[in-house]
Each structure stands twice: as C-alpha cells, then as structure tokens.
Design a protein around this motif. Structure first.
Motif, short mmCIF file in Angstrom:
data_model
loop_
_atom_site.label_atom_id
_atom_site.label_comp_id
_atom_site.label_asym_id
_atom_site.label_seq_id
_atom_site.Cartn_x
_atom_site.Cartn_y
_atom_site.Cartn_z
N MET A 95 45.61 33.15 17.86
CA MET A 95 44.84 32.61 18.96
C MET A 95 43.55 32.02 18.38
SD MET A 95 43.90 34.56 22.40
CE MET A 95 42.90 33.85 23.64
N ASP A 96 43.24 30.80 18.81
CA ASP A 96 42.04 30.13 18.32
C ASP A 96 40.78 30.74 18.92
OD1 ASP A 96 43.48 28.33 16.80
OD2 ASP A 96 43.58 26.84 18.40
N GLU A 97 39.73 30.74 18.12
CA GLU A 97 38.42 31.20 18.58
C GLU A 97 37.87 30.19 19.58
OE1 GLU A 97 35.00 33.67 18.62
OE2 GLU A 97 36.96 34.03 17.74
N PRO A 98 37.33 30.65 20.73
CA PRO A 98 36.75 29.70 21.70
C PRO A 98 35.58 28.94 21.08
CG PRO A 98 36.77 31.95 22.58
CD PRO A 98 37.21 32.03 21.16
N ARG A 99 35.34 27.76 21.56
CA ARG A 99 34.16 26.99 21.15
C ARG A 99 33.00 27.47 22.01
NH1 ARG A 99 34.87 21.22 22.33
NH2 ARG A 99 32.75 21.13 21.59
#
Length: 162
Positions: free
Chosen positions: A1-5
């Motif tokens: 899962m990508d880290e939120p911006r």
C-alpha cells in the motif's frame, strides 16, 4: 500500500483556512438573509439564477445544476418559494417530464430588496478583507478547483481558467 501524500504545512494552512472561512461565511450569509429577508441562502441563489435569464425562467434540471443541488433539494426550495409567491412552476410545452421555475414579480421585488444587504455583507466579510491581487489569485484558484470537481478539469499546464 502506498504512503498517502500528506499535506505540507502551507497546504494544511490553505485547507484549514478554506474550511474555516467557508463555514463562517456560510453561517453569516444565511443569518443575514434569514433575519432581513426571510430567505435561505439556497433560495436567494435560486432567485439570482432566475433573474439572470432573459425570461426569468429556467428548466428545473438546469437550475439544479446552476445552484449545485440535487433535483429533490431544488424541488423543496422551489416549493417554499412558490408558497411565498416568489416563483411559480410552468410545464414544458415540448417535454411532458420537464418543468420550468419562473420568477414572479414578487420574487423580483424580494431579490431587489435582499441584494443590497447581501452584497454589502459579502463585500464586508470577503472582498474587503483581501487585496485586489489576492482576489484575482483566489478567483483563479477556486475556479480551477470548481472545474476539477465538476469534471471539466482544465489541463494543469494550461493557462488559468477564467
């Protein structure tokens, strides 16, 4: 899962400033219209949109889009305005499903009476709080966000939307 911006400090300031300003502005505008003219802000916007057309009328679906509300939300506002004698409905002669909202003379008078106080409040709370350059930048920025939210997002590399 990508880290939120995550938002930067200045982005968070912009977001929180927008939330505070829009909420407080909405409350004050609603209070002013209700206490002086007996209109809600959505009702005032309906009268403004109708008065801006050559015949003082709009198809209900177009009016709902213009005032950024659902068809059922608009139907409620039109019913209230109709009870007050400020608008009336007219069937569309070419489409049995279509209905027009029509501004009455009483509606024109109500808008004429409400507009000076409304504009004075908008000027006092919003326009006069900003420098002319800030107003132009804010107008460009908010138009860009509005276009994106409507789905007609201009190219990010293109000129500001006017």
């Amino acid at each position: 899962m990508d880290e939120p911006r995550w938002l930067s400090q200045v982005e968070m300031r912009a977001w929180q400033g927008f939330l505070v300003a829009s909420s407080l502005m909405s409350r004050r505008v609603e209070q002013q219209l209700k206490s002086h003219e007996g209109l809600s802000h959505p009702q005032y916007e309906v009268l403004v949109r109708l008065s801006a057309t050559p015949d003082g009328e709009l198809r209900m679906t177009e009016l709902a889009d213009a005032v950024l509300t659902s068809k059922s939300g608009l139907t409620y506002q039109i019913t209230q305005l109709e009870k007050a004698g400020l608008v009336r409905r007219r069937d569309c002669p070419t489409d049995v499903r279509g209905t027009f909202a029509v501004l009455t003379e009483e509606g024109r008078r109500a808008l004429h009476d409400a507009a000076p106080g409304h504009v004075a409040l908008v000027r006092e709370l919003f326009i006069d709080a900003l420098e002319p350059g800030q107003i132009a930048l804010l107008a460009d920025a908010l138009e860009t966000v509005g276009h994106r939210l409507r789905g007609d997002d201009p190219s990010p590399s293109g000129p500001p939307v006017r």
